[in-house]
Design an enzyme around this catalytic site. Structure first.
Site, PDB file in Angstrom:
ATOM      1  CB  CYS A 102      -3.301  -5.044   4.940  1.00  0.00           C
ATOM      2  SG  CYS A 102      -1.986  -6.046   5.603  1.00  0.00           S
ATOM      3  CD  GLU A 103      -9.039  -7.787   8.342  1.00  0.00           C
ATOM      4  OE1 GLU A 103      -9.681  -6.822   8.783  1.00  0.00           O
ATOM      5  OE2 GLU A 103      -9.542  -8.889   8.082  1.00  0.00           O
ATOM      6  CD  GLN A 143      -8.207  -2.737  -2.967  1.00  0.00           C
ATOM      7  OE1 GLN A 143      -7.006  -2.948  -2.793  1.00  0.00           O
ATOM      8  NE2 GLN A 143      -8.705  -2.482  -4.157  1.00  0.00           N
ATOM      9  CG  HIS A 171      -2.725  -4.250  -0.802  1.00  0.00           C
ATOM     10  ND1 HIS A 171      -3.543  -4.517   0.259  1.00  0.00           N
ATOM     11  CD2 HIS A 171      -3.531  -3.815  -1.805  1.00  0.00           C
ATOM     12  CE1 HIS A 171      -4.804  -4.272  -0.077  1.00  0.00           C
ATOM     13  NE2 HIS A 171      -4.819  -3.849  -1.332  1.00  0.00           N
TER      14      HIS A 171
END
Ligand SMILES: [Zn+2]
Length: 215
Positions: A102-103, A143, A171
């Protein structure tokens, strides 16, 4: 200190867009120095024996985690087969496992992607659909963005009559930190063409995902 600041600003620049802008990468040494800084930030001693080679390993792992920046998705799908004996029904590749990061927290999210399309001008090799998932998974991602990018790449390469992509993932930033909800899964979908316009096609896609499991 200099190297760390530089690395952070470069990561900040690495936006997840359709075609990643070329960025000036730090040297491997600078990247390893940044890992040593994070080890110290975590509260450990980067110079103790067990951690000595860790920066090297982490940076090497990054090469793998983020290799999607080396490709743009459509180049994976460049070989289109037109001879399919008139086959024009749905092609569905189900349960494509992927891992991404995840960024927002740079921690993993892992799950499955399901990709379907109705051919019009031809088909691509089935493994290429799995590879296109990886091209976008192996980046800093959300996502939602990843779902859209997979659809756009297939659309650009194949111009099919419709595309359906469903991604189901857990996540780690939700299970290991923050609200700490283990096992919560996030589902994103995107439909184009006949899948978007005809609810019966969407229903058929969902039925094929859940239904037939004789294998
Ligand atoms: Zn996150």
């Amino acid at each position: 200190m200099d190297a760390v600041v530089k690395t952070l600003s470069i990561k900040h620049m690495q936006q997840t867009v359709e075609k990643p802008k070329p960025v000036v990468r730090p040297s491997r040494e600078e990247a390893e120095a940044a890992v040593r800084t994070l080890i110290a930030w975590a509260g450990d001693d980067p110079s103790r024996e067990g951690l000595l080679d860790t920066p090297k390993r982490v940076v090497k792992a990054y090469d793998e985690f983020f290799q999607g920046y080396q490709s743009n998705g459509t180049d994976v799908l460049d070989k289109v087969f037109e001879e399919v004996a008139g086959y024009d029904d749905m092609v569905l590749v189900r349960d494509i496992p992927f891992s991404s990061h995840c960024e927002h927290h740079m921690v993993p999210f892992v799950g499955s992607a399901h990709v379907a399309y109705y051919p019009s001008e031809g088909v691509v090799g089935l493994s290429k659909l799995a590879r296109v998932v990886d091209v976008f998974a192996k980046r800093l991602q959300t996502q939602e963005t990843m779902t859209a990018q997979i659809v756009d790449a297939i659309d650009e390469a194949l111009h099919p009559r419709g595309i359906a992509v469903l991604i189901d993932a857990e996540h780690m930033c939700m299970s290991m930190r923050g609200v700490q909800k283990q096992g919560a899964s996030t589902i994103t979908t995107r439909f184009t063409g006949v899948f978007r316009d005809d609810p019966a096609e969407q229903a058929r896609f969902m039925t094929m995902l859940q239904g037939y499991r004789a294998r």
